[in-house]
Design a protein around this motif. Structure first.
Motif, PDB file in Angstrom:
ATOM      1  N   LYS A 394      -7.014   1.735  -5.122  1.00 15.24           N
ATOM      2  CA  LYS A 394      -7.152   1.992  -3.684  1.00 15.24           C
ATOM      3  C   LYS A 394      -6.976   0.691  -2.920  1.00 15.24           C
ATOM      4  N   ILE A 395      -6.559   0.810  -1.660  1.00 17.62           N
ATOM      5  CA  ILE A 395      -6.443  -0.395  -0.843  1.00 17.62           C
ATOM      6  C   ILE A 395      -7.783  -0.683  -0.177  1.00 17.62           C
ATOM      7  N   TYR A 396      -7.817  -1.703   0.658  1.00 25.17           N
ATOM      8  CA  TYR A 396      -9.065  -2.232   1.218  1.00 25.17           C
ATOM      9  C   TYR A 396      -9.920  -1.200   1.947  1.00 25.17           C
ATOM     10  N   ASP A 397      -9.298  -0.157   2.547  1.00 20.81           N
ATOM     11  CA  ASP A 397     -10.093   0.820   3.312  1.00 20.81           C
ATOM     12  C   ASP A 397     -10.389   2.080   2.517  1.00 20.81           C
ATOM     13  N   ASP A 455      -3.524   7.127   7.351  1.00 21.05           N
ATOM     14  CA  ASP A 455      -4.838   7.748   7.478  1.00 21.05           C
ATOM     15  C   ASP A 455      -5.431   7.944   6.075  1.00 21.05           C
ATOM     16  N   ARG A 456      -6.568   7.313   5.833  1.00 20.40           N
ATOM     17  CA  ARG A 456      -7.129   7.332   4.470  1.00 20.40           C
ATOM     18  C   ARG A 456      -7.638   8.703   4.049  1.00 20.40           C
ATOM     19  N   TYR A 457      -7.748   9.633   4.997  1.00 16.95           N
ATOM     20  CA  TYR A 457      -8.250  10.962   4.651  1.00 16.95           C
ATOM     21  C   TYR A 457      -7.138  11.937   4.257  1.00 16.95           C
ATOM     22  N   LEU A 458      -5.886  11.511   4.347  1.00 20.42           N
ATOM     23  CA  LEU A 458      -4.798  12.392   3.940  1.00 20.42           C
ATOM     24  C   LEU A 458      -4.858  12.639   2.429  1.00 20.42           C
ATOM     25  N   PRO A 459      -4.619  13.863   1.983  1.00 17.27           N
ATOM     26  CA  PRO A 459      -4.731  14.146   0.548  1.00 17.27           C
ATOM     27  C   PRO A 459      -3.480  13.788  -0.259  1.00 17.27           C
ATOM     28  N   CYS A 475       3.996   2.084   4.901  1.00 13.71           N
ATOM     29  CA  CYS A 475       2.907   2.779   4.211  1.00 13.71           C
ATOM     30  C   CYS A 475       2.188   1.761   3.327  1.00 13.71           C
ATOM     31  N   LEU A 476       1.040   1.286   3.800  1.00  9.58           N
ATOM     32  CA  LEU A 476       0.350   0.184   3.135  1.00  9.58           C
ATOM     33  C   LEU A 476      -0.102   0.530   1.717  1.00  9.58           C
ATOM     34  N   SER A 477      -0.391   1.811   1.478  1.00  8.37           N
ATOM     35  CA  SER A 477      -0.913   2.198   0.167  1.00  8.37           C
ATOM     36  C   SER A 477       0.182   2.621  -0.814  1.00  8.37           C
ATOM     37  N   LEU A 478       1.450   2.401  -0.451  1.00  6.88           N
ATOM     38  CA  LEU A 478       2.550   2.732  -1.361  1.00  6.88           C
ATOM     39  C   LEU A 478       2.662   1.654  -2.435  1.00  6.88           C
ATOM     40  N   GLN A 496      16.780  -0.557   0.109  1.00  3.67           N
ATOM     41  CA  GLN A 496      15.758  -0.184   1.089  1.00  3.67           C
ATOM     42  C   GLN A 496      14.678   0.697   0.460  1.00  3.67           C
ATOM     43  N   ALA A 497      15.101   1.644  -0.365  1.00  6.29           N
ATOM     44  CA  ALA A 497      14.135   2.553  -0.985  1.00  6.29           C
ATOM     45  C   ALA A 497      13.264   1.818  -2.005  1.00  6.29           C
ATOM     46  N   ALA A 498      13.905   1.020  -2.854  1.00  3.71           N
ATOM     47  CA  ALA A 498      13.168   0.356  -3.927  1.00  3.71           C
ATOM     48  C   ALA A 498      12.124  -0.620  -3.392  1.00  3.71           C
ATOM     49  N   SER A 499      12.432  -1.293  -2.287  1.00  2.00           N
ATOM     50  CA  SER A 499      11.542  -2.355  -1.791  1.00  2.00           C
ATOM     51  C   SER A 499      10.428  -1.854  -0.878  1.00  2.00           C
ATOM     52  N   ARG A 500      10.368  -0.551  -0.597  1.00  2.00           N
ATOM     53  CA  ARG A 500       9.328  -0.031   0.317  1.00  2.00           C
ATOM     54  C   ARG A 500       7.917  -0.317  -0.190  1.00  2.00           C
ATOM     55  N   CYS A 501       7.732  -0.412  -1.510  1.00  2.00           N
ATOM     56  CA  CYS A 501       6.382  -0.541  -2.066  1.00  2.00           C
ATOM     57  C   CYS A 501       5.891  -1.982  -2.094  1.00  2.00           C
ATOM     58  N   LEU A 502       6.668  -2.920  -1.576  1.00  2.00           N
ATOM     59  CA  LEU A 502       6.306  -4.325  -1.701  1.00  2.00           C
ATOM     60  C   LEU A 502       5.328  -4.819  -0.640  1.00  2.00           C
ATOM     61  N   ARG A 503       5.130  -4.074   0.438  1.00  2.00           N
ATOM     62  CA  ARG A 503       4.226  -4.559   1.493  1.00  2.00           C
ATOM     63  C   ARG A 503       2.818  -4.789   0.936  1.00  2.00           C
ATOM     64  N   GLN A 504       2.289  -5.963   1.231  1.00  4.14           N
ATOM     65  CA  GLN A 504       0.988  -6.354   0.684  1.00  4.14           C
ATOM     66  C   GLN A 504      -0.161  -5.835   1.539  1.00  4.14           C
ATOM     67  N   THR A 505      -1.318  -5.680   0.931  1.00  4.46           N
ATOM     68  CA  THR A 505      -2.533  -5.286   1.645  1.00  4.46           C
ATOM     69  C   THR A 505      -3.630  -6.301   1.326  1.00  4.46           C
ATOM     70  N   PRO A 506      -4.618  -6.442   2.196  1.00  2.67           N
ATOM     71  CA  PRO A 506      -5.678  -7.442   1.969  1.00  2.67           C
ATOM     72  C   PRO A 506      -6.406  -7.222   0.649  1.00  2.67           C
ATOM     73  N   ARG A 507      -6.638  -8.326  -0.042  1.00  2.00           N
ATOM     74  CA  ARG A 507      -7.425  -8.372  -1.280  1.00  2.00           C
ATOM     75  C   ARG A 507      -6.867  -7.493  -2.395  1.00  2.00           C
ATOM     76  N   ASN A 508      -5.594  -7.239  -2.373  1.00  2.00           N
ATOM     77  CA  ASN A 508      -4.982  -6.437  -3.430  1.00  2.00           C
ATOM     78  C   ASN A 508      -4.739  -7.287  -4.678  1.00  2.00           C
ATOM     79  N   ILE A 509      -5.053  -6.757  -5.846  1.00  3.79           N
ATOM     80  CA  ILE A 509      -4.824  -7.481  -7.094  1.00  3.79           C
ATOM     81  C   ILE A 509      -3.794  -6.778  -7.980  1.00  3.79           C
ATOM     82  N   HIS A 510      -3.204  -5.688  -7.491  1.00  7.43           N
ATOM     83  CA  HIS A 510      -2.308  -4.882  -8.310  1.00  7.43           C
ATOM     84  C   HIS A 510      -0.841  -5.120  -7.941  1.00  7.43           C
TER      85      HIS A 510
END
Length: 878
Positions: A394-397, A455-459, A475-478, A496-510
């Motif tokens: 999970k991300i920071y939130d 939105d962290r409540y999305l399923p 999408c920060l949690s991608l 463009q598609a492959a690199s979408r998951c690279l955005r970093q989030t605070p305190r992420n270790i994964h």
């Protein structure tokens, strides 16, 4: 040597000379963004600040040169051709020299000789040479914050324009930008406008400049159906957000309803359509001291060099001819065209650098190439692997990690969806976490995907995509992307598609993960070289300058905190509602007439700089419309109503099918009141907050005892902010006897004032402990799975956010102090209000204190304030 590398060294020298120029305020602005003690940046990221420095170096030191003049100044004639990518054959070079030509004749040939340009593939260079205005490219990798950079440049330009009014009698003075036109990528105008207007400019500009800027700036955007842009012609300090489609409407697209009041007979229709088509552009052209910013400028290069470039350039050229256009700034993440860097690039910050600096996720060892496999097996393996590695990530939130699978068309997606769902069931996951998004998806699904994906409540955790989520999808949690089919053509889709998951989030270790076929790996490598100038191997080996540390809980039996809080409760009502019998009334909303007062600055004896009312203008705010069917679909989805019956009711109120947005809002409220099967009450309760949730830490055995650990990650620049229990105990062995603090070790502080405060507080409490039970640094553990010491507040975006204060001081008599440490520019009134409300509910138990410091230490005054709070509130004198 490249232009941007030479400029980098010159800008560094300029910084070391304290940004010397004829305009000293720029040094005040740039130095404000740097902490004077630590040298760390206050708000901007490293790439944003370096790009800002480069921009102002060119503006003030080099005096905003044309890009060609800049090359001629910085490169010797021998190196000039090479730097611009001009590699002539010996025969052509000899012919030019024999005809008495030199370097200038070569550039003249590029401007006028089509065959010469085609032979040496110099189309992009020709476009640059033909510009009659300065135009630069700031190239920053995704995630570096290009839109914030644009807003920062505009804010600093406006601040300089306010600080240095132009002297009309001076011919040598510098002109600063007073109006900005921002081209947003695609159709994301409102998103770009919101991102620009939400920038905390108080963290970028010193207070005295910020106050003047924020009271002068005006944001607006171009809207469908409007004949003009709602700004005052020839006015200043406007930020207009648009795209190429809306800045110059083609006359063929203008409907009669848009001009129905402007012509008396049909013979005038074509002429008036042309007039309306250019009205927006003419309004922009009336604005003095204009700068143009193009976000995601790679749209005008690369594969789209040609028609798209001509359309943008044609618009900009028109404005350059008809107003005082000072500069054009393009931002992009892909500054290469056919494996050569575009010659307009003045600053470059690549993907690998972004990974090293921790603004992009590491992907090292996680680019997976599959052999030739059946599609079904490929998808099954991706689903199993993703949930094996990322199920609990999970991300920071607290938002769970997500996977995106990209398909070439809807038919392929729908064939694959049952396979995805079956694979999820086989590993024990709910298939309802899958969401397909494409051009034929419902509007509410597109809206969710475009605007509410974080939105962290999305399923939803698995996204099946066609023509969605490649560009601008934040999408920060991608955490993982997969290209579920081999590509037939090598366009930028793969990259463009492959690199979408690279955005970093605070305190992420994964790390992030990319799933490809072997065929697509070759395409990805090719596209990386062509657009970023980097290889797939370089990306796969890039490692962030991050450090990992094992955090160990030292105190596990911490009693929960008992605090009163207000909570909202939904109470179900036993009522049945029949939609057929519900009446919807057309809202009565009068059109408000507003007034603008225009002032002029006059000098009156003994009263300098007096504002005199020049004139007053009345105007009516025109709203956007919602069409009846779209509105009925929305109501049907929101309230589970029969679609056609809802449409009939709406159409009976609005026969022309157009509903004002304010009316739509009121109708939603009517239905909400009549259909809701619940009521909301507010209740005050006492809750127990666990400071540490042991169950969500890793349990290990050491010497027969259980210890609880987790892993933290931090950038190498933050290493000095770590404080280990053993080191502190050794350093302060003479005055640290009572074992306050360090409920875990190491403490990973966010700033030096926090660390300084903690050290001074421990020494103070060991000298005079009063009735203190313990002190806890709580600011770093903010995962809801690991602590309950989190408070919610409603932010400027009208959404709820989590807030973890910095310190908690507990006393033996049950009283508590919560302490927050902030620089003044980072004070958030919404957070403060939330804690003050909690304090108000617990007046005999809780005291909340904010310590403000703009230095690298906490300061004597702040320590004295806390000493007073401890010893007078619940201490010996309580």
């Amino acid at each position: 040597m490249t232009l941007y590398s030479i400029l980098k060294s010159k800008v560094l020298e300029w910084r070391e000379n304290n940004y010397q120029s004829d305009y000293t305020t720029i040094s005040e602005i740039l130095e404000f963004n740097l902490d004077p003690e630590s040298g760390n940046l206050r708000f901007l990221r490293k790439a944003q600040f370096e790009a800002l420095e480069t921009y102002w170096y060119l503006r003030l030191v080099e005096r905003t040169p044309h890009i060609y003049d800049l090359y001629k100044k910085l490169f010797q004639p021998r190196d000039l051709l090479k730097s611009l990518g001009i590699n002539l054959t010996q025969d052509d070079l000899t012919e030019i020299l024999l005809n008495g030509g030199g370097v200038d004749s070569i550039f003249e040939k590029i401007k006028i000789n089509d065959n010469f340009v085609k032979k040496y593939r110099l189309d992009a260079l020709r476009e640059t040479l033909l510009l009659n205005y300065p135009s630069y490219i700031l190239a920053l990798a995704m995630g570096a914050g290009k839109t914030i950079l644009i807003g920062t440049i505009i804010a600093t330009e406006f601040a300089m324009a306010l600080e240095y009014p132009e002297d009309p009698e001076s011919s040598s003075g510098q002109s600063f930008v007073k109006n900005a036109l921002v081209f947003a990528p695609g159709k994301t105008i409102l998103g770009a406008l919101k991102e620009l207007s939400d920038i905390p400019f108080e963290k970028i500009l010193p207070l005295r400049l910020y106050k003047e800027f924020i009271t002068s700036v005006k944001f607006t955007y171009t809207r469908d159906g409007e004949k003009d842009i709602p700004i005052i012609k020839e006015s200043s300090f406007n930020i207009v957000v648009t795209n190429t489609e809306k800045i110059r409407i083609q006359k063929q697209t203008i409907t009669k309803t848009l001009i129905k009041d402007l012509y008396a007979n049909t013979s005038q229709e074509d002429m008036i359509k042309q007039e309306v088509a250019n009205r927006r552009l003419q309004t922009i052209a009336s604005l003095p001291n204009l700068a143009i910013f193009s976000d995601e400028a790679h749209h005008t290069y690369g594969m789209k060099l040609g028609e798209e470039l001509k359309r943008v350039r044609q618009t900009v050229d028109y404005l350059a001819e008809n107003t005082n256009l000072l500069i054009v700034i393009n931002t992009t993440g892909t500054p290469y065209f056919e494996r050569q860097i575009l010659k307009d690039v003045i600053y470059w910050y690549g993907l690998s650098q972004g990974i090293k600096d921790g603004i992009l996720k590491e992907v090292r060892g996680n680019i997976v190439a599959y052999p030739e496999v059946e599609d079904e097996q490929f998808i099954r393996d991706i689903i199993a692997d993703f949930f094996r590695n990322y199920k609990d990530v999970k991300i920071y939130d607290g938002t769970p990690s997500k996977l995106a699978l990209y398909f070439p068309n809807i038919a392929n997606l729908q064939d694959a969806k049952p396979v995805v769902e079956t694979a999820l069931i086989e590993i024990g996951e709910d298939p309802s976490i899958v969401l397909e998004v494409h051009n034929e998806s419902k509007d509410e699904i597109k809206d969710l995907f475009d605007n509410r994906i974080n939105d962290r409540y999305l399923p939803y955790r698995v996204f099946l995509l066609v023509n969605k989520g490649t560009e601008g999808w934040n999408c920060l949690s991608l955490y993982a992307t997969a290209l579920a089919r081999e590509l037939k053509a090598s366009n930028n889709f793969c990259l463009q598609a492959a690199s979408r998951c690279l955005r970093q989030t605070p305190r992420n270790i994964h790390k992030a993960k990319i799933y490809l076929s072997q065929h697509n790996v070759k395409i990805l490598d090719s596209q990386l070289k062509e657009t970023y100038g980097e290889t797939l191997q370089e990306l796969n080996l890039a490692s962030p300058d991050l450090r990992k540390e094992r955090l160990i809980l030292r105190k596990t039996e911490i009693p929960p905190l008992l605090l009163k809080k207000k909570i909202f409760k939904l109470i179900p009502l036993d009522k049945k509602v029949d939609f057929e019998n519900i009446e919807i009334h057309k809202p009565e909303i009068s059109t408000e007439e507003s007034k603008i007062t225009i002032y002029d600055l006059k000098d009156i004896p003994d009263r300098k700089g007096v504002l005199i009312t020049q004139k007053e203008e009345k105007f009516i705010i025109i709203e956007d419309f919602v069409d009846a069917y779209s509105f009925a679909v929305e109501l049907s989805s929101l309230y589970r109503l029969p679609l056609m019956r809802a449409y009939e009711k709406i159409k009976s109120l609005y026969p022309d099918g157009e509903i004002l947005e304010s009316h739509a809002f009121k109708i939603r409220k009517q239905l909400e009141e009549k259909l809701k099967n619940y009521e909301i009450t507010q209740e005050e309760i006492e809750i127990a907050l666990a400071l540490i949730k042991l169950n969500n830490f890793n349990k290990e055995e050491r010497n027969g005892k259980a210890i609880y650990t987790t892993e933290i990650i931090y950038h190498k620049d933050k290493e000095k902010l770590l404080l280990k229990y053993e080191g502190f105990k050794e350093q302060y062995r003479g005055c640290y006897q009572l074992e306050f603090g360090f409920h875990y070790s190491p403490y990973n502080f966010d700033s030096n004032p926090e660390k300084d405060f903690f050290e001074q507080l421990l020494v103070m409490l060991n000298e005079n402990p009063a009735d203190v039970e313990d002190i806890y640094y709580t600011g770093a553990i903010s995962d809801p799975n690991k602590t309950d010491f989190i408070f919610e507040y409603k932010g400027k975006d009208d959404r709820w956010h989590n807030y973890t204060p910095d310190f908690l001081i507990k006393r033996k008599n049950g009283k508590m102090n919560i302490v927050e440490i902030k620089a003044e520019i980072f004070i958030d009134k919404a957070k403060e209000k939330a804690l003050k409300e909690i304090e108000g509910l617990n007046p005999d138990k809780l005291k909340y204190e904010i310590l403000i410091t703009d230095k690298d230490e906490i300061g004597f005054e702040n320590i004295s304030k806390v000493r007073e709070a401890i010893y007078e509130y619940g201490g010996k004198n309580a």
